[in-house]
Design an enzyme around this catalytic site. Structure first.
Site, mmCIF file in Angstrom:
data_model
loop_
_atom_site.group_PDB
_atom_site.id
_atom_site.type_symbol
_atom_site.label_atom_id
_atom_site.label_comp_id
_atom_site.label_asym_id
_atom_site.label_seq_id
_atom_site.Cartn_x
_atom_site.Cartn_y
_atom_site.Cartn_z
ATOM 1 N N GLY A 221 -32.799 -18.272 -44.920
ATOM 2 C CA GLY A 221 -33.974 -17.481 -45.246
ATOM 3 C C GLY A 221 -33.625 -16.253 -46.070
ATOM 4 C CB SER A 222 -35.416 -13.061 -46.487
ATOM 5 O OG SER A 222 -36.611 -13.645 -46.969
ATOM 6 C CB THR A 223 -30.099 -13.267 -44.097
ATOM 7 O OG1 THR A 223 -29.890 -14.677 -44.047
ATOM 8 C CG2 THR A 223 -30.882 -12.817 -42.877
#
Length: 483
Positions: A221-223
């Site tokens: 995801g956005s990590t």
């Protein structure tokens, strides 16, 4: 006796002596140098018959014994594990069939056959003298490991993992995974009981025997935007440089556009251009999809991911290698865009994402993660100390400082602001949809404690809905380290 006969007899004696000498040399070589290989050969059934006749040395961490042997009658020894389910990703198991974890990595040191334990190496091998097993000292912090396991269990997540690294040395302080298993169940001397235990655990769909912190990969995801932002910094973009944003972005050749999260409608991500630090703090999908698809582009993001360790099976103890994380090398902007927001073909292990956060904290240097601190002989003397090793440089010192500023902005005013006032100083949140599944993966990577940030943490939890946040779990774990 005639001279000719004398010469023939002499030649026979010489040949006989040479053959005897050759035989002695071969026996010496086999016993002195091939014994371990023959002992470990999968065709050698004796290794399984004799494995419980050895008083293996302990596995310890923070002054606690995590695994040790107890004599259970006659010449047999039973392996025991303390808080087995919490420490299973660290110790692994030692069964009638095989061994995993530090039981595997330190197998020959624990059973006394490692040459470093022999006082007079060759002589001991030749006479078959058994050397007592040594001690494997792990880098794990026992209190933090228990806190991580309890946090993951109590979260209600269907699966979860947590990793904490000492950013300066690469020492693994936490390696937790749920669901887990108790190594005591499979390390029984009873072959039938061990077989049933393995069968029961192997049939469970969530794979409790598999360490999800190091050996399984998930969409980050956005990590993963941390990796993309790092690629942008290396290409010359600064944290205050205004970058492309906007409510929607359609990569060249894509069938559909990538949008920002519904919760950001009307927010800063909807503006045409905003500073990179704000795009990162607010986790603007359109910004990072554009970066992956066009500028700096797939090649730059792929190269940056590789600098952090993507694409490698990272060895974190002798013979123990993680599952490889990956970002797609592609000439299709749509695939690169999706991968750059941590979806599509991009997958990562929690260990790998902890390494990303650790490199940011460590002025851009990626340290090789390590699960073993040192090896001790039975008398307590240190035989080998595992020194910190640098893997690569992912960022310059200045770029790492800018990346830390951006991660701190996430906690101060961005998607991680629920962590303000906790031990977490900076980080990145992330949520990844799993194709065809009713659940999603929730991530947090970051660093702390605030007073002296030296620990890098990654937490992944998998559950339905959006009730579980991994950030607060990360804070609980850092608190257990004295944060």
């Amino acid at each position: 006796m005639e001279p000719g006969i004398d010469r023939a007899v002499a030649r026979i004696w010489v040949i006989t002596l040479l053959l005897i000498l050759a035989l002695l040399v071969n026996v010496t070589y086999v016993q002195g140098f091939q014994a371990q290989g023959l002992r470990d050969d999968p065709l050698n059934a004796r290794q399984f018959e004799d494995r419980f006749k050895v008083d293996r040395g302990p596995i310890v961490a923070g002054g606690e014994r995590l695994a040790w042997s107890e004599q259970v009658g006659g010449d047999r020894f039973q392996r025991r594990y303390k808080d087995g389910a919490a420490f299973a990703p660290v110790t692994g198991y030692f069964s009638v069939f095989s061994q995993t974890g530090l039981e595997e990595s330190g197998n020959h040191f624990l059973d006394g056959t490692d040459p470093r334990l022999a006082t007079t190496n060759l002589v001991d091998k030749l006479i078959g003298k058994h050397v007592p097993g040594g001690t494997v000292v792990s880098t794990i912090d026992p209190d933090a490991q228990r806190a991580a396991y309890e946090a993951l269990q109590s979260s209600g997540a269907r699966r979860g993992a947590a990793v904490v690294l000492d950013a300066r040395t690469g020492a693994i302080l936490v390696l937790a995974s749920t669901p887990s298993y108790d190594p005591n169940e499979v390390s029984t001397l009873d072959r039938e009981k061990a077989t049933k235990a393995f069968a029961r655990l192997g049939d469970q769909p969530r794979k409790p025997l598999l360490d999800k912190a190091a050996y399984e990969v998930f969409p980050p995801g956005s990590t993963f935007k941390t990796v993309v932002a790092a690629a942008a910094l290396r290409s010359g973009t600064g944290e205050d440089t205004r970058v492309k944003a906007g409510r929607s972005y359609k990569p060249p050749g894509a069938g559909q556009a990538i949008n920002n999260d519904a919760g950001d409608i009307g927010g800063s991500c909807d503006l045409p251009r905003i500073p990179l630090i704000e795009a990162y703090a607010q986790s603007c999908n359109t910004t990072f999809a554009y970066m992956g698809a066009q500028k700096p582009g797939n090649d730059a993001v792929k190269a940056q991911a590789d600098r952090f360790g993507f694409g490698e099976r990272i060895e974190f103890a002798d013979g123990l290698k993680s599952a490889p994380s990956s970002f797609p090398a592609t000439d299709q902007p749509s695939l690169s865009a999706l991968g750059s927001i941590g979806q599509g073909s991009t997958v990562a292990s929690p260990l790998q994402m902890a390494m990303v956060a650790a490199a940011v904290l460590n002025d851009g240097e990626v340290m090789r993660p390590r699960l073993v601190d040192r090896l001790r002989a039975p008398d307590g003397a240190t035989v080998d100390r595992i020194s910190p090793r640098r893997m690569s440089r992912a960022l310059t010192g200045d770029q790492a400082k800018q990346m830390r500023d951006m991660m701190e902005a996430v906690v101060e005013r961005g998607t991680g602001k629920s962590l303000r006032g906790t031990s977490i100083l900076g980080g990145k949140t992330g949520t990844a949809d799993v194709e065809g599944a009713s659940y999603n993966d929730r991530w947090f990577i970051g660093f702390g404690p605030r007073s002296d940030p030296r620990y890098a943490v990654a937490v992944m939890t998998e559950a339905s809905g959006y009730g579980i946040e991994s950030g607060p779990l990360a804070a609980r774990i850092v608190d257990a380290l004295g944060g």
